[in-house]
Design a protein around this motif. Sequence first.
Motif, PDB file in Angstrom:
ATOM      1  N   TYR A   1       0.953  -1.416  -0.240  1.00 57.12           N
ATOM      2  CA  TYR A   1      -0.007   0.075  -0.051  1.00 57.12           C
ATOM      3  C   TYR A   1       0.804   1.144   0.042  1.00 57.12           C
ATOM      4  O   TYR A   1       0.637   2.231   0.610  1.00 57.12           O
TER       5      TYR A   1
ATOM      6  N   MET B   1      -0.112   6.304   7.572  1.00 61.14           N
ATOM      7  CA  MET B   1      -1.715   6.220   7.841  1.00 61.14           C
ATOM      8  C   MET B   1      -1.513   5.326   9.103  1.00 61.14           C
ATOM      9  O   MET B   1      -2.413   5.321   9.807  1.00 61.14           O
ATOM     10  N   TYR B   2      -0.637   4.393   9.041  1.00 61.68           N
ATOM     11  CA  TYR B   2      -0.693   3.399  10.233  1.00 61.68           C
ATOM     12  C   TYR B   2      -0.518   4.106  11.421  1.00 61.68           C
ATOM     13  O   TYR B   2      -0.954   3.825  12.588  1.00 61.68           O
TER      14      TYR B   2
ATOM     15  N   PHE C   1      -3.578   5.701  12.964  1.00 60.80           N
ATOM     16  CA  PHE C   1      -4.401   5.026  13.664  1.00 60.80           C
ATOM     17  C   PHE C   1      -3.822   4.369  15.049  1.00 60.80           C
ATOM     18  O   PHE C   1      -4.512   4.259  16.054  1.00 60.80           O
TER      19      PHE C   1
ATOM     20  N   ILE D   1      -2.323   4.271  -2.507  1.00 61.16           N
ATOM     21  CA  ILE D   1      -3.499   4.267  -1.515  1.00 61.16           C
ATOM     22  C   ILE D   1      -4.577   4.850  -2.394  1.00 61.16           C
ATOM     23  O   ILE D   1      -5.819   4.467  -1.825  1.00 61.16           O
TER      24      ILE D   1
ATOM     25  N   PHE E   1      -8.442   2.492  -1.221  1.00 61.11           N
ATOM     26  CA  PHE E   1      -8.181   3.445   0.138  1.00 61.11           C
ATOM     27  C   PHE E   1      -8.840   2.679   0.896  1.00 61.11           C
ATOM     28  O   PHE E   1      -8.133   2.726   2.269  1.00 61.11           O
ATOM     29  N   CYS E   2     -10.145   2.218   1.120  1.00 64.43           N
ATOM     30  CA  CYS E   2     -10.807   1.397   2.115  1.00 64.43           C
ATOM     31  C   CYS E   2     -10.069   0.378   2.573  1.00 64.43           C
ATOM     32  O   CYS E   2     -10.012   0.048   3.703  1.00 64.43           O
TER      33      CYS E   2
ATOM     34  N   ALA F   1      -6.926   1.701   4.680  1.00 65.21           N
ATOM     35  CA  ALA F   1      -7.358   1.989   5.679  1.00 65.21           C
ATOM     36  C   ALA F   1      -7.655   1.097   6.789  1.00 65.21           C
ATOM     37  O   ALA F   1      -7.276   0.928   7.987  1.00 65.21           O
ATOM     38  N   TYR F   2      -8.313  -0.127   6.266  1.00 64.11           N
ATOM     39  CA  TYR F   2      -8.749  -1.290   7.106  1.00 64.11           C
ATOM     40  C   TYR F   2      -7.538  -2.051   7.561  1.00 64.11           C
ATOM     41  O   TYR F   2      -7.338  -2.387   8.616  1.00 64.11           O
TER      42      TYR F   2
ATOM     43  N   MET G   1      -5.603   0.223  10.184  1.00 68.65           N
ATOM     44  CA  MET G   1      -6.225   0.199  11.463  1.00 68.65           C
ATOM     45  C   MET G   1      -6.256  -1.046  11.940  1.00 68.65           C
ATOM     46  O   MET G   1      -5.930  -1.102  13.406  1.00 68.65           O
TER      47      MET G   1
END
Length: 462
Positions: A36, A44-45, A48, A210, A217-218, A221-222, A225
């Motif tokens: 990603y 992003m990680y 979260f 991403i 993107f989802c 993000a999943y 997260m």
Amino acid sequence: MQREQFGSRLGFILISAGCAIGLGNVWRFPYICGEYGGAAFVLMYLVFLVILGLPIMAMEFAVGRGSQKSIARAFDVLEPKGSGWHRFKWVGIAGNYLLMMFYTTVAGWMLAYVPKMAAGTFTGADTAQTAAAFDAMLGNPEELVVWMIVAVGIAIGVCSLGLQKGVERITKVMMVCLLAIIGVLIVRAVTLPGAGEGVLFYLAPDFSKIFADVGTFCDAAYAAMGQAFFTLSIGMGSMAIFGSYIGKDRSLMGEAATIGALDTGVALATGLIIFPACFAFGVAPDSGPGLVFITLPSVFEQMWLGHVWGTLFFIFMSFAALSTVIAVFECILSFAMDQWGWTRRKAVIFNLIAIPLLSLPCALGFNVLSGVELAGVGNIQSIEDFLVSNNILPLGSLVFVAFCAGKRGWGWDNFLAEANSGSGLKFPAWIRPWMRFGVPTLVIVILALGWLPIIQTWIGMA
């Protein structure tokens, strides 16, 4: 009887980090990071991790330190009279046992590969031959059971020596050695000819991966997260027990941040070993067991002194696995001591028998019981992992959040007073609305996304 305490803050940090640092860090995180967009995914990680993982970890620490008990008695001590929060203890301890029922088998794989690499088993082997060797190990029930028992024996043996003399002293040495081996392997990997491409693949931000489309993107993000949530081992009391062993001289958010940084650092560092080595020898990176047990042995064998580097790598992997096993075993032993007043010796003897027996289905699930599967989930190991990772951990985290931030639990003011006792980074009081509403929403999303493909499979079969 006086509560056992850690001998040092370093011991608490390294053991808590050891519980968090596991096999998911050292092979899953690097691959999904590369998939990603490398550094883009890392950013992003980290978001979260800060808004989800670390606050929940601080809450679990606070429940442990505030009660001076494991989850066996923590809620009994802190909950309002007549409430039922203490019933969660049975879900928490079930999660710890379930985790050990499959994690000890995988830890056994790591241990088994140390002598295999040292003996030169894979000398001259290509990926087809290393794949055959891995499949042969999985198909051998005696080998899997023996190495699972070895992993259990090592961990229980360490815990039997007590908190300071066993768990703290040996885990500190193990974690320091783990960090040293990582350093040596990184230097070797990044100095290989052609390793620069692997470093770029891993760490150069590529936001196009991403933001390619909404679905991607989802998915990213999943993944970010879920990694931030599951990597810290929060939600079933594993961190509460370590909170109960520390004093009040340091704030808990600061300690959570330190452990989170160490956990993330190991995950990132592992990628600096794996990807430069893969790219240096023209091997496409893969995910999961294939990367660790099939691709990397053949990569190491192409290096000068490859069996040495391969042995060091699997020692590192074994330390990562065993540090988690030892930490969770300590949680299990402490539960028995707090709940039923058992001596450490009695708890050790009981679990030395119980855990290998409970772990047998997973060890046999790759051979004798290979036909046992759940549609949409997989074999016995996958079922046990799904129950823990996709259910008990997120639901347990919701319990800790509701207990600390809600009106009917311990109470926000009591939690803040405990969490912010001592020097260091404070837990911000203004974050309460986020903890009460934002975090539960994210956790429910994790739960829903985990169940969605399984339900779709079941509907398709109906």
